[in-house]
Design an enzyme around this catalytic site. Sequence first.
Site, PDB file in Angstrom:
ATOM      1  CB  VAL A 129      -0.916   0.611   1.090  1.00 48.80           C
ATOM      2  CG1 VAL A 129      -1.454   1.017   1.546  1.00 48.80           C
ATOM      3  CG2 VAL A 129      -2.602  -1.424   0.984  1.00 48.80           C
ATOM      4  CD  GLN A 144      -3.273  -6.697  -3.615  1.00 42.72           C
ATOM      5  OE1 GLN A 144      -2.617  -6.241  -2.741  1.00 42.72           O
ATOM      6  NE2 GLN A 144      -2.177  -8.338  -3.575  1.00 42.72           N
ATOM      7  CB  CYS A 187      -4.428  -6.736   3.902  1.00 44.60           C
ATOM      8  SG  CYS A 187      -4.399  -5.442   4.688  1.00 44.60           S
ATOM      9  CE  LYS A 213       1.202 -10.786  -0.759  1.00 41.68           C
ATOM     10  NZ  LYS A 213       0.796 -10.993   0.643  1.00 41.68           N
ATOM     11  N   GLY A 224       7.755 -14.273   2.087  1.00 40.48           N
ATOM     12  CA  GLY A 224       7.539 -14.386   3.649  1.00 40.48           C
ATOM     13  C   GLY A 224       9.308 -14.803   4.040  1.00 40.48           C
TER      14      GLY A 224
END
Length: 458
Positions: free
Chosen positions: A76, A128, A157, A196, A258
């Site tokens: 973001v 996205q 998110c 995602k 990650g």
Amino acid sequence: PYLPVSSAYLQALPTCGPASSALESPGGLHAVQDQRCLAASARGAGGLPGAMSKAKLHGHSFWAALGSLLVAAPMVQQSELPARMLFRRYGAELCYTPMYLAKLFCTVPAYRTELFSTCEGDRPLIGQLAGHDPVMMVKAGLLLQDSCEAIDINLGCPQNIARKGRYGAFLLPDVPLVCDIVRTMVRELSVPVTCKVRLLQSDTATLEACRRFEDAGVSAITVHGRTREQNKQYVGAVDWTAIRKISDALSIPVIANGGVATLDDVDACLAATSCVAVMSSEGLLGNPGLFCRNRDPVTGEYLTQRGLARTYMQLAREHGAIDSSARSHVFKLIHGSLQALPALRDQLAAADGLGEIEAVVDALEELDPGMVLEPWHHAPEGREPCDALTWYHRHPTSVAAREGEGLAGAPLDAFGLASVQERSEERIARRAVKAANKTVQRERAQERAAGRAAAAIA
């Protein structure tokens, strides 16, 4: 048969060049990446290698056409155009836009025009969207699809605002609704649809959800190997084993996300997860040179954090960036320096405009000419990396780290920072004296003006 992350797969990718036994060679993935970085530089900021087929591809055919192994995540207000061009310059082969709220994207033109921009070299690109209304998701997708290779659904998110808006990781457990959104978007859009996700509370639940999303029509799934509770100071270790279970079970491409802070981590992640690609988010934010081992693909020069900050600022001027995004990028790039020099951190927080933001980097170079505060990612010979100075490691994952190891609370001399701190204090004192002198000069000018006015009246 399709062989994910194998030498056969790498050989088939259009950006690879001759890499028929690259993973088995002494250089491994690193050697392949050196070839890819040079190819990207020659294309001019990583443009798509030839036009992608206009036919709507799916699954592994879609991913092979992208030819992407190293992916910059959607973030973001942080994966905006200048940042994407920076990531591409230094090795990212696929970038995502920031997450856009579907309802705002299709109903508020100012939101769309302010937050989304692209350029010729900004491909391949995946846009996205976040939302829980299939109609709004389709409308937003239709506005975005001509500028992207695919549209991604944000199901990861973990922020509280996502709870309120019913999207991201808080929409993920509602598998029937997500499947309805996927089917509607796949039917109505002319580009592939991906998603995602984060991990649910059990591996079984996560795998079942991903299987249903695959059945609904997604072309690829990115899995962040943490739950929504593993966020900020509670981030914890990534679970690559859980990602591997999903990668082994699905017949569509799975991208691992990650736990990637260095190029060695990319190697380890691919080996552990058997995914087709690795996505980096915070690791890449803190070090945009991650995918090229902090070596410029053209010149071979080492990429320092302050040098990367200057390159970002150049791209921000070229492509346009709002102050908040630029300020946030610079904060992450020189994070350790700002933690050690609070006055410099305050200067960045108050900076107005790109010029004042870059002035903070100028000040850092004045205060730290010996680069004591450089974290030395992928450390060159003669240097030692210092994780305590990096943005990525700001939230310690070990108990020992939480109990006081690292930059915070350590003696300045432990990091060789005492002399830097002294220069910072001297700089603050000089600025205070300068401000005081200006105040005196202003008061004297006011007294002279008052005297002239009194004389005129007399």
